[in-house]
Design a protein around this motif. Structure first.
Motif, PDB file in Angstrom:
ATOM      1  N   UNK A   1       9.333   4.669  -3.732  1.00 20.36           N
ATOM      2  CA  UNK A   1       9.364   3.764  -2.597  1.00 20.36           C
ATOM      3  C   UNK A   1      10.779   3.383  -2.216  1.00 20.36           C
ATOM      4  N   UNK A   2      10.901   2.354  -1.355  1.00 15.99           N
ATOM      5  CA  UNK A   2      12.203   1.949  -0.843  1.00 15.99           C
ATOM      6  C   UNK A   2      13.092   1.384  -1.947  1.00 15.99           C
ATOM      7  N   UNK A   3      12.512   0.561  -2.820  1.00 16.20           N
ATOM      8  CA  UNK A   3      13.310  -0.028  -3.902  1.00 16.20           C
ATOM      9  C   UNK A   3      13.366   0.956  -5.059  1.00 16.20           C
ATOM     10  N   UNK A   4      14.489   1.627  -5.200  1.00 16.69           N
ATOM     11  CA  UNK A   4      14.641   2.675  -6.216  1.00 16.69           C
ATOM     12  C   UNK A   4      14.788   2.118  -7.629  1.00 16.69           C
TER      13      UNK A   4
ATOM     14  N   UNK B   1       6.197  -2.801   5.047  1.00 17.34           N
ATOM     15  CA  UNK B   1       4.801  -2.579   5.356  1.00 17.34           C
ATOM     16  C   UNK B   1       4.082  -3.851   5.775  1.00 17.34           C
ATOM     17  N   UNK B   2       3.164  -3.717   6.720  1.00 15.66           N
ATOM     18  CA  UNK B   2       2.423  -4.854   7.252  1.00 15.66           C
ATOM     19  C   UNK B   2       1.534  -5.477   6.176  1.00 15.66           C
ATOM     20  N   UNK B   3       0.802  -4.643   5.436  1.00 23.85           N
ATOM     21  CA  UNK B   3      -0.222  -5.163   4.527  1.00 23.85           C
ATOM     22  C   UNK B   3       0.389  -5.911   3.347  1.00 23.85           C
ATOM     23  N   UNK B   4       1.303  -5.277   2.605  1.00 28.52           N
ATOM     24  CA  UNK B   4       1.873  -5.936   1.441  1.00 28.52           C
ATOM     25  C   UNK B   4       2.598  -7.219   1.805  1.00 28.52           C
ATOM     26  N   UNK B   5       3.323  -7.199   2.904  1.00 26.71           N
ATOM     27  CA  UNK B   5       4.045  -8.371   3.407  1.00 26.71           C
ATOM     28  C   UNK B   5       3.065  -9.510   3.707  1.00 26.71           C
ATOM     29  N   UNK B   6       1.974  -9.196   4.391  1.00 25.87           N
ATOM     30  CA  UNK B   6       1.020 -10.223   4.793  1.00 25.87           C
ATOM     31  C   UNK B   6       0.235 -10.766   3.603  1.00 25.87           C
ATOM     32  N   UNK B   7      -0.131  -9.899   2.659  1.00 28.48           N
ATOM     33  CA  UNK B   7      -0.865 -10.365   1.486  1.00 28.48           C
ATOM     34  C   UNK B   7      -0.058 -11.386   0.687  1.00 28.48           C
TER      35      UNK B   7
ATOM     36  N   UNK C   1      -1.845   4.907 -15.342  1.00 26.70           N
ATOM     37  CA  UNK C   1      -2.799   4.477 -14.335  1.00 26.70           C
ATOM     38  C   UNK C   1      -2.781   5.320 -13.073  1.00 26.70           C
ATOM     39  N   UNK C   2      -3.349   4.759 -12.016  1.00 29.93           N
ATOM     40  CA  UNK C   2      -3.497   5.424 -10.716  1.00 29.93           C
ATOM     41  C   UNK C   2      -2.676   4.685  -9.677  1.00 29.93           C
ATOM     42  N   UNK C   3      -1.860   5.418  -8.923  1.00 27.87           N
ATOM     43  CA  UNK C   3      -1.138   4.858  -7.785  1.00 27.87           C
ATOM     44  C   UNK C   3      -1.753   5.420  -6.508  1.00 27.87           C
ATOM     45  N   UNK C   4      -2.141   4.548  -5.591  1.00 29.25           N
ATOM     46  CA  UNK C   4      -2.639   4.962  -4.276  1.00 29.25           C
ATOM     47  C   UNK C   4      -1.510   4.786  -3.277  1.00 29.25           C
ATOM     48  N   UNK C   5      -1.084   5.890  -2.690  1.00 26.93           N
ATOM     49  CA  UNK C   5      -0.016   5.880  -1.686  1.00 26.93           C
ATOM     50  C   UNK C   5      -0.661   5.873  -0.304  1.00 26.93           C
ATOM     51  N   UNK C   6      -0.320   4.857   0.505  1.00 26.12           N
ATOM     52  CA  UNK C   6      -0.943   4.709   1.823  1.00 26.12           C
ATOM     53  C   UNK C   6      -0.028   5.079   2.981  1.00 26.12           C
ATOM     54  N   UNK C   7       1.075   5.780   2.697  1.00 27.89           N
ATOM     55  CA  UNK C   7       2.061   6.029   3.752  1.00 27.89           C
ATOM     56  C   UNK C   7       1.527   6.877   4.907  1.00 27.89           C
ATOM     57  N   UNK C   8       0.437   7.611   4.700  1.00 24.74           N
ATOM     58  CA  UNK C   8      -0.122   8.441   5.782  1.00 24.74           C
ATOM     59  C   UNK C   8      -1.000   7.632   6.734  1.00 24.74           C
ATOM     60  N   UNK C   9      -1.318   6.402   6.361  1.00 24.49           N
ATOM     61  CA  UNK C   9      -2.243   5.576   7.144  1.00 24.49           C
ATOM     62  C   UNK C   9      -1.450   4.596   7.997  1.00 24.49           C
TER      63      UNK C   9
ATOM     64  N   UNK D   1      -2.592   0.630  -8.831  1.00 25.92           N
ATOM     65  CA  UNK D   1      -1.622  -0.059  -7.993  1.00 25.92           C
ATOM     66  C   UNK D   1      -1.570   0.661  -6.652  1.00 25.92           C
ATOM     67  N   UNK D   2      -1.017  -0.011  -5.653  1.00 26.63           N
ATOM     68  CA  UNK D   2      -0.967   0.520  -4.294  1.00 26.63           C
ATOM     69  C   UNK D   2       0.464   0.425  -3.789  1.00 26.63           C
ATOM     70  N   UNK D   3       0.888   1.432  -3.046  1.00 26.27           N
ATOM     71  CA  UNK D   3       2.227   1.398  -2.457  1.00 26.27           C
ATOM     72  C   UNK D   3       2.200   1.985  -1.061  1.00 26.27           C
ATOM     73  N   UNK D   4       2.813   1.250  -0.140  1.00 30.19           N
ATOM     74  CA  UNK D   4       3.029   1.773   1.212  1.00 30.19           C
ATOM     75  C   UNK D   4       4.512   2.111   1.331  1.00 30.19           C
ATOM     76  N   UNK D   5       5.337   1.140   1.733  1.00 24.36           N
ATOM     77  CA  UNK D   5       6.775   1.421   1.864  1.00 24.36           C
ATOM     78  C   UNK D   5       7.528   1.249   0.550  1.00 24.36           C
TER      79      UNK D   5
END
Length: 462
Positions: A35-38, A137-143, A86-94, A71-75
């Motif tokens: 993601x953005x934060x390396x 990302x809209x979702x993580x920021x808003x949550x 574990x499992x990481x769900x990447x939502x960058x295509x959505x 865990x979930x990651x967009x940006x």
């Protein structure tokens, strides 16, 4: 995209996923988890590149059946904690964003950025409650509540949310609003990603196309004069004036524009949503407080709001932190400058800043939520770039010393999105009041009793 099929039996259910399903060593795995934060280098056992809601539902049902943490990651702007296993769900295509201009709403998919929302809203003369970087990302920021550039005028991002579509850890797809599953609706607004994976959300847009915004920069030697003036000025400005004070130590790299490159600066960044002439008049005390070296305040379209705070546009390893302050007295000003001011040689933090809270950010939510920052007058934040191990150690020491020095002026709490690397449960709980934290634990017990969503800034079940 066709899923990558492995011969592992317990992955069989994931063959229905349309996006890539990757394990360590597979082509594309590193790109999928970065993601953005390396600073947060994730190493999940499995990553799913979700292309839509169905992929997330399938992934969550598999995780539930196999007791695999998720865990979930967009940006990845808010990725402050490396994920191992574990499992990481990447939502960058959505990234789909739909605007309903008649009702002044937007519906954003799980991986949409605020830049996508602003671009879709602008043709209708509308805008949104983005943060200091529209690349987030809209979702993580808003949550996490969402602290907007225009927060004093319009409130937190969660204040404008109408509904969520969310997959709870049992794999159930739910449509949630104030009337339907109100407990889940409450927990999703300020409780971060503790109770489900949001696939889309709908929120109100702002009837706003332009604003007066930008930064007023003085050389760092004038930090005390400018900060003292800003602290006094913020006590009386109207709610339409949103601002921040920053101490900025810019490295000499091409990504920083001239003449700011390589310098130490004191800056007041503003966003004014009222009449431009009135905004210019209100800014006079700031411009007169100290010699202005660079003045970037201008009338701008809302799509250009990144010009206000000039946050980095390229991924980097960062350590951020924050604290909510109840006051900014002369003693507090001195304490901050003793830690990070011009007399501190080789100070390791890139940014030390104060955001002016109050205004709409202090008003009770129309519908109760999990945000616990409405009593703060200011927010203290800091960012350090983790370039090498010695720098990382210096950044940790400076961050700890800064927060110790400012603790007497604080509420004792943080904001979850900017909290930084989450520590133990007591540290993570500082993002909420004890009452709200207990309420979140109850919601966690209801929707995620197995604690599958256990990474990052998590709340354990009661």
């Amino acid at each position: 995209m066709t899923a990558t099929h492995h011969n592992t039996p317990d992955l069989f259910a994931l063959t229905d996923i349309h996006g890539p399903v990757l394990r360590p060593g597979d082509d594309g795995y590193a790109d999928e988890v970065t993601g953005f934060n390396l600073a947060a280098l994730h190493t999940p056992d499995l990553v799913v590149g979700a292309t839509g809601t169905d992929d997330i539902v399938t992934a969550m049902r598999w995780a539930s059946a196999t007791a695999t943490p998720v865990t979930v990651q967009a940006t990845g702007h808010g990725a402050n904690f490396p994920i191992a296993g574990g499992l990481l769900i990447n939502t960058t295509r959505m990234t789909d964003v739909r605007v309903d201009a008649e009702h002044r709403t937007a519906t954003a998919a799980a991986g949409a950025k605020w830049s996508h929302v602003l671009a879709a809203a602008a043709p209708h003369g509308l805008s949104a409650l983005t943060g200091t970087s529209t690349d987030a990302g809209v979702v993580g920021y808003t949550l996490g509540g969402g602290l907007p550039v225009l927060g004093r005028t319009y409130g937190f991002a969660t204040d404008l949310v109408r509904s969520f579509q969310v997959v709870t850890p049992d794999g159930t797809l739910r449509d949630v609003d104030a009337a339907h599953e109100p407990e889940l609706f409450w927990a999703l607004r300020g409780g971060k990603g503790n109770v489900g994976v949001v696939t889309r959300l709908t929120f109100d847009l702002l009837p706003l196309s332009h604003l007066l915004g930008g930064g007023i920069y003085c050389r760092g030697e004038h930090a005390q004069t400018l900060l003292t003036a800003w602290a006094d000025w913020t006590r009386d400005v109207p709610d339409e004036m949103c601002s921040a004070f920053n101490l900025l130590r810019f490295p000499p790299i091409p990504q920083i524009p001239e003449p700011l490159r390589g310098g130490f600066w004191a800056r007041v960044a503003i966003a004014w949503t009222g009449d431009p002439d009135e905004g210019e008049r209100l800014l006079a005390p700031i411009r007169q407080a100290a010699p202005v070296a660079v003045d970037m305040v201008e009338d701008m379209p809302c799509t250009a709001m990144d010009r206000i705070h000039l946050e980095p546009q390229d991924p980097l390893p960062a350590r951020e932190s924050c604290a909510l302050l109840r006051e900014l007295t002369p003693d507090a000003v001195r304490a901050l400058l003793d830690q990070a001011g011009p007399d501190v040689p080789d100070y390791p933090l890139l940014v030390v800043g104060l955001r002016h809270m109050g205004g709409a950010l202090s008003r009770p939510a129309r519908i109760e939520d999990a945000i616990c920052a409405r009593d703060a007058a200011y927010l203290l934040e800091s960012v350090g770039v983790l370039a090498a191990p010695p720098a990382a150690e210096a950044i940790e020491r400076a961050t700890a010393a800064l927060h110790t020095a400012m603790a007497p002026y604080g509420t004792g709490r943080t904001m979850v999105n900017i909290h930084g690397t989450p520590g133990d449960e007591q540290d993570r709980a500082r993002a909420w009041t004890p009452e709200v934290y207990a309420h979140l634990q109850h919601a966690k017990s209801t929707y995620d009793p197995a604690n599958l969503l256990r990474y990052g800034h998590t709340v354990p079940p009661a």
